[in-house]
Scaffold this active site. Structure first.
Site, short mmCIF file in Angstrom:
data_model
loop_
_atom_site.label_atom_id
_atom_site.label_comp_id
_atom_site.label_asym_id
_atom_site.label_seq_id
_atom_site.Cartn_x
_atom_site.Cartn_y
_atom_site.Cartn_z
N GLY A 73 0.78 -1.22 0.23
CA GLY A 73 -0.17 0.02 -0.06
C GLY A 73 0.80 1.41 0.03
N GLN A 78 2.81 10.03 1.52
CA GLN A 78 3.99 9.38 1.59
C GLN A 78 4.96 9.61 0.37
OE1 GLN A 78 2.22 5.26 2.30
NE2 GLN A 78 4.18 5.28 3.37
N CYS A 131 6.07 0.08 7.72
CA CYS A 131 5.43 1.23 7.05
C CYS A 131 6.85 1.57 6.02
CB CYS A 131 4.99 2.20 7.70
SG CYS A 131 4.74 3.75 6.90
N LEU A 132 6.53 1.87 4.77
CA LEU A 132 7.63 2.39 3.95
C LEU A 132 8.08 3.74 4.46
CD1 LEU A 132 5.92 1.41 0.50
CD2 LEU A 132 7.81 0.13 1.87
N HIS A 173 -4.36 0.90 7.45
CA HIS A 173 -3.15 1.55 7.49
C HIS A 173 -3.05 2.62 6.76
CE1 HIS A 173 1.80 1.07 8.15
NE2 HIS A 173 1.36 2.04 7.02
N GLU A 174 -3.60 2.51 5.29
CA GLU A 174 -3.48 3.51 4.20
C GLU A 174 -4.54 4.65 4.42
OE1 GLU A 174 -1.01 3.43 2.61
OE2 GLU A 174 -0.24 1.35 3.09
N HIS A 177 -2.78 6.92 7.11
CA HIS A 177 -2.15 7.99 6.54
C HIS A 177 -2.51 9.10 6.09
CE1 HIS A 177 2.17 6.12 6.53
NE2 HIS A 177 1.63 4.96 5.96
ZN ZN Z 1 2.69 3.47 5.96
#
Ligand code: ZN
Length: 227
Positions: A73, A78, A131-132, A173-174, A177
């Site tokens: 995701g 991000q 998480c990226l 999660h997304e 964000h």
């Molecule tokens: Zn994330």
């Protein structure tokens, strides 16, 4: 002292201009790491700030960046774009015992525009996630086991759908964000583990052993009918 009009502040420029500039580069988009305020501000609802062609190109770039990372995701903030847009996709290449324990079933590619979610039922599921934007680390997060997601797709068509298992975790999660929330805000901080530690110690399908060894609580399992 800041000048009244700061031409160098990227936040003062129209979002479409900033997206065009991002897309002018070759390859995956640079991913913003925790510490950048863009990850902590609620993103703006998408209301056509990008025209249809630019939106399609941006979504394509988000997808390529998610694949390259790799991740399951990616939310627009991000990559530094404060719009309520995210992409998700999970081919779920995991062993059968992990799939069964985590409900990690494949999630086909989709675009979430202006998403929001609410819990369906009271059950919670706790697993390691990462998480990226917080590279190198993972932590256990107890999340709603099922959610109802309302959103638009990339064509403006309304989506109203329930998700369970790992897909429910990904959409929470997304969407978080887009509200300026990172998974660490919801995590059991005593579970925080480097990727190396997870690979070495915590690859079990469920985090009970990590909870006992690191000293954090897990949600109670719902009591089912007697077996
Ligand atoms: Zn994330």
């Amino acid at each position: 002292m800041a000048s009244v009009v700061d031409q160098t502040n990227p936040n003062d420029r129209p979002i479409a201009e900033r997206v065009e500039e991002l897309l002018a580069r070759e390859g995956p988009l640079p991913i913003v790491a925790a510490g950048d305020p863009v990850l902590r501000r609620p993103a703006e609802p998408f209301e056509g700030q990008l025209g249809p062609a630019l939106l399609a190109r941006f979504v394509g770039a988000l997808r390529r960046t998610m694949h390259a990372a790799p991740g399951v995701g990616l939310a627009a903030p991000q990559v530094g774009v404060p719009l309520r847009i995210a992409v998700v996709e999970d081919p779920a290449p995991v062993p059968a015992d992990v799939r069964a324990a985590r409900g990690r079933v494949p999630l086909p590619f989709r675009v979430l525009v202006n998403p929001s979610y609410e819990a369906v039922g009271a059950e919670r599921a706790a697993f390691f996630e990462g998480c990226l934007s917080v590279p190198g680390w993972q932590a256990v997060v107890a999340r709603h086991a099922r959610v109802r997601l309302r959103a638009l797709d990339e064509h403006g068509v309304a989506v109203d759908e329930e998700f369970g298992g790992w897909p429910a975790r990904i959409v929470q999660h997304e969407t978080d964000h887009l509200d300026g929330t990172l998974y660490l805000d919801r995590a059991e901080l005593r579970s925080l583990s480097s990727n190396e530690a997870v690979a070495e110690r915590w690859t079990q399908p469920t985090p009970e052993r990590a909870a006992a060894a690191l000293g954090f609580a897990l949600p109670k399992r719902p009591s089912g009918p007697p077996a």
